[in-house]
Scaffold this active site. Sequence first.
Site, short mmCIF file in Angstrom:
data_model
loop_
_atom_site.label_atom_id
_atom_site.label_comp_id
_atom_site.label_asym_id
_atom_site.label_seq_id
_atom_site.Cartn_x
_atom_site.Cartn_y
_atom_site.Cartn_z
N ARG A 192 0.74 -1.21 -0.04
CA ARG A 192 -0.08 -0.03 0.05
C ARG A 192 0.87 1.44 -0.15
O ARG A 192 1.98 1.35 0.26
CB ARG A 192 -1.07 -0.04 0.91
CG ARG A 192 -1.89 -1.25 1.22
CD ARG A 192 -2.98 -1.24 2.33
NE ARG A 192 -3.78 -0.18 2.10
CZ ARG A 192 -4.62 0.13 3.21
NH1 ARG A 192 -4.52 -0.81 4.29
NH2 ARG A 192 -5.58 0.79 3.17
N SER A 228 -8.55 11.72 2.64
CA SER A 228 -8.14 10.70 3.57
C SER A 228 -7.82 11.17 4.97
O SER A 228 -7.10 12.07 5.29
CB SER A 228 -6.70 10.47 2.96
OG SER A 228 -5.97 9.37 4.01
N ASP A 258 -15.44 2.40 3.73
CA ASP A 258 -15.01 1.32 3.77
C ASP A 258 -16.33 0.27 3.25
O ASP A 258 -16.43 -0.86 3.71
CB ASP A 258 -14.81 1.02 5.15
CG ASP A 258 -13.44 1.48 5.54
OD1 ASP A 258 -12.42 1.66 4.53
OD2 ASP A 258 -13.27 1.96 6.75
N LYS A 277 -7.16 0.04 -0.82
CA LYS A 277 -7.19 -0.28 0.37
C LYS A 277 -6.54 -1.51 0.48
O LYS A 277 -5.72 -1.95 -0.17
CB LYS A 277 -8.81 -0.53 0.51
CG LYS A 277 -9.33 0.95 0.39
CD LYS A 277 -9.14 1.61 1.69
CE LYS A 277 -10.01 3.17 1.64
NZ LYS A 277 -9.38 3.98 2.66
N ARG A 320 -9.94 -2.99 -3.92
CA ARG A 320 -11.34 -3.16 -3.61
C ARG A 320 -12.35 -3.14 -4.78
O ARG A 320 -13.40 -3.46 -4.82
CB ARG A 320 -12.10 -2.66 -2.37
CG ARG A 320 -11.82 -3.07 -1.18
CD ARG A 320 -12.23 -2.38 0.33
NE ARG A 320 -11.70 -3.08 1.31
CZ ARG A 320 -11.58 -2.41 2.54
NH1 ARG A 320 -12.31 -1.30 2.62
NH2 ARG A 320 -11.20 -3.11 3.61
N ARG A 324 -12.85 -6.97 4.94
CA ARG A 324 -14.35 -6.37 4.43
C ARG A 324 -14.59 -7.26 3.02
O ARG A 324 -16.06 -7.34 2.80
CB ARG A 324 -14.20 -4.94 4.22
CG ARG A 324 -13.96 -4.03 5.38
CD ARG A 324 -14.38 -2.67 5.38
NE ARG A 324 -13.66 -1.88 6.34
CZ ARG A 324 -13.82 -1.92 7.77
NH1 ARG A 324 -14.77 -2.60 8.24
NH2 ARG A 324 -13.18 -1.11 8.51
C1 S3P Z 1 -9.56 5.35 8.41
C2 S3P Z 1 -9.55 6.14 7.34
C3 S3P Z 1 -10.05 5.64 6.11
C4 S3P Z 1 -10.53 4.09 6.32
C5 S3P Z 1 -9.91 3.37 7.32
C6 S3P Z 1 -9.82 4.02 8.53
C7 S3P Z 1 -9.13 6.00 9.71
O1 S3P Z 1 -8.83 5.37 5.27
O2 S3P Z 1 -10.55 3.39 5.07
O3 S3P Z 1 -10.51 1.96 7.28
O4 S3P Z 1 -9.35 5.30 10.93
O5 S3P Z 1 -8.41 7.34 9.65
P1 S3P Z 1 -8.39 6.62 4.50
O6 S3P Z 1 -7.79 7.67 4.92
O7 S3P Z 1 -7.01 5.95 3.39
O8 S3P Z 1 -9.42 6.90 3.41
#
Ligand code: S3P
Length: 449
Positions: free
Chosen positions: A127, A172, A324, A351, A355, A399
Amino acid sequence: MHMLKPLRASRPSAPLGGTITVPGDKSISHRALMFGALAVGETRISGLLEGEDVLRTAAAMRSLGGEVTQDGPGAWRVSGRGVGGLVEPVDVLDMGNSGTAARLLAGILASHPFFSVMTGDASLRRRPMRRVTDPLAACGARFASREGGRLPLAIEGAREALPLEYRVPVPSAQVKSALLLCGLNAAGITRIEEPEATRDHSENMLRHFGAEVMVEHAGATRIISLTGQPHLRAADVVVPGDPSSAAFAVVAALLVPGSRVRVEGLGLNPLRCGLFTTLREMGASLDVENARIEGGEPVGDLVVSHSILRAVDVPWDRAPSMIDEYPVLAVAAAFATGTTRMLGLKELRVKESDRLTATAALLSANGVKVEIIGDDLIVHGSGGAPLGGATVETHMDHRLAMSALVLGLAAQTPVSVDDGSFIDTSFPGFVSLINGLVGNGEVPAITQA
Ligand code: S3P
């Protein structure tokens, strides 16, 4: 050696019914441990998610000098070292499957004056990390990583971190939170602009621990200012149920005829509720009861009953509030009448798996007509139950595994997954919770394949 755990879901012998709670919110659980370790005094946490992702964060905070103790199920204590007080870890920090743990921790490590190395499992090592390391480098930290910014990542934290000013180019919460965590140990104001609002648990919890955080709005843009080097003081945290985990039980109840399920003590932060909004637009019967604020976060009980669903267009600007939940929404869309268009899903490609591709593959293997056009996912619902019958590849993605099993609960023939072991990263007890909704004395709907 990783042991595969194949699972199979079939139509239950009775409708889903009952009152449940789901495990604690993953985002809030990571943050409670991290902020607890950066605060002075003892933070008590209740309802902590004890999934593997969060346990990685607990272990990392211990390696950095925090005292982290489990008193009972969900009940944890963290004795913190104060902002800037963490110590050099003697070994590599392994963040397992968790992008949130890795990215938020990178922010903490960037503004601590020592050397550290972070790694993760095969999924996490694929990632992108540059989305955090590029902006974090401006504080004075140095990073060395594998090609493309992939883990393992070596970090030389800044001696005296400078505050950051950054406009986050991708929606994000992880990037935003990494920069805020870095800014905690920088002298001056850290200023972050996010063009699309993402979950604000970090902002809420920073305030809860006594930091000065200001949020201004300029159109859709949120501007967050954090005053650096605050005196964070320990604060108790009550972690609500995770809406992203509840999503699987909610969609299962919508799809299995005759079902009625009540989920209690659920986090209902508006920046997390895009799925529930969308399902309501599709005709779902979803009611919130006992709405209240707990520990700075909106919480309530959600009552869901089996519903006939119709297709909708899901606008791109809703994506951050349900990022998510697309795999399980796509499963719901397969049962709806008409074509559901989920727009602007670029972020789904980075992700725990790609996904976007994997969700389309999950559906088409089970007889659903689906297309990816650009970054949009288009599901042609038949208004009835899809054929099912496939074994879905889950690509180390919790998921995807849970979404495929929810499909199997209502498809014409059972659906299997190649490996359900990753479910434990976010939702330990998922299988027994669903089987419990079918009822004691009934045949379990999800079994080992
Ligand atoms: C999260 C932010 C999201 C989400 C992840 C949890 C967090 O990711 O997909 O499961 O706790 O800040 P991104 O910030 O990469 O969108």
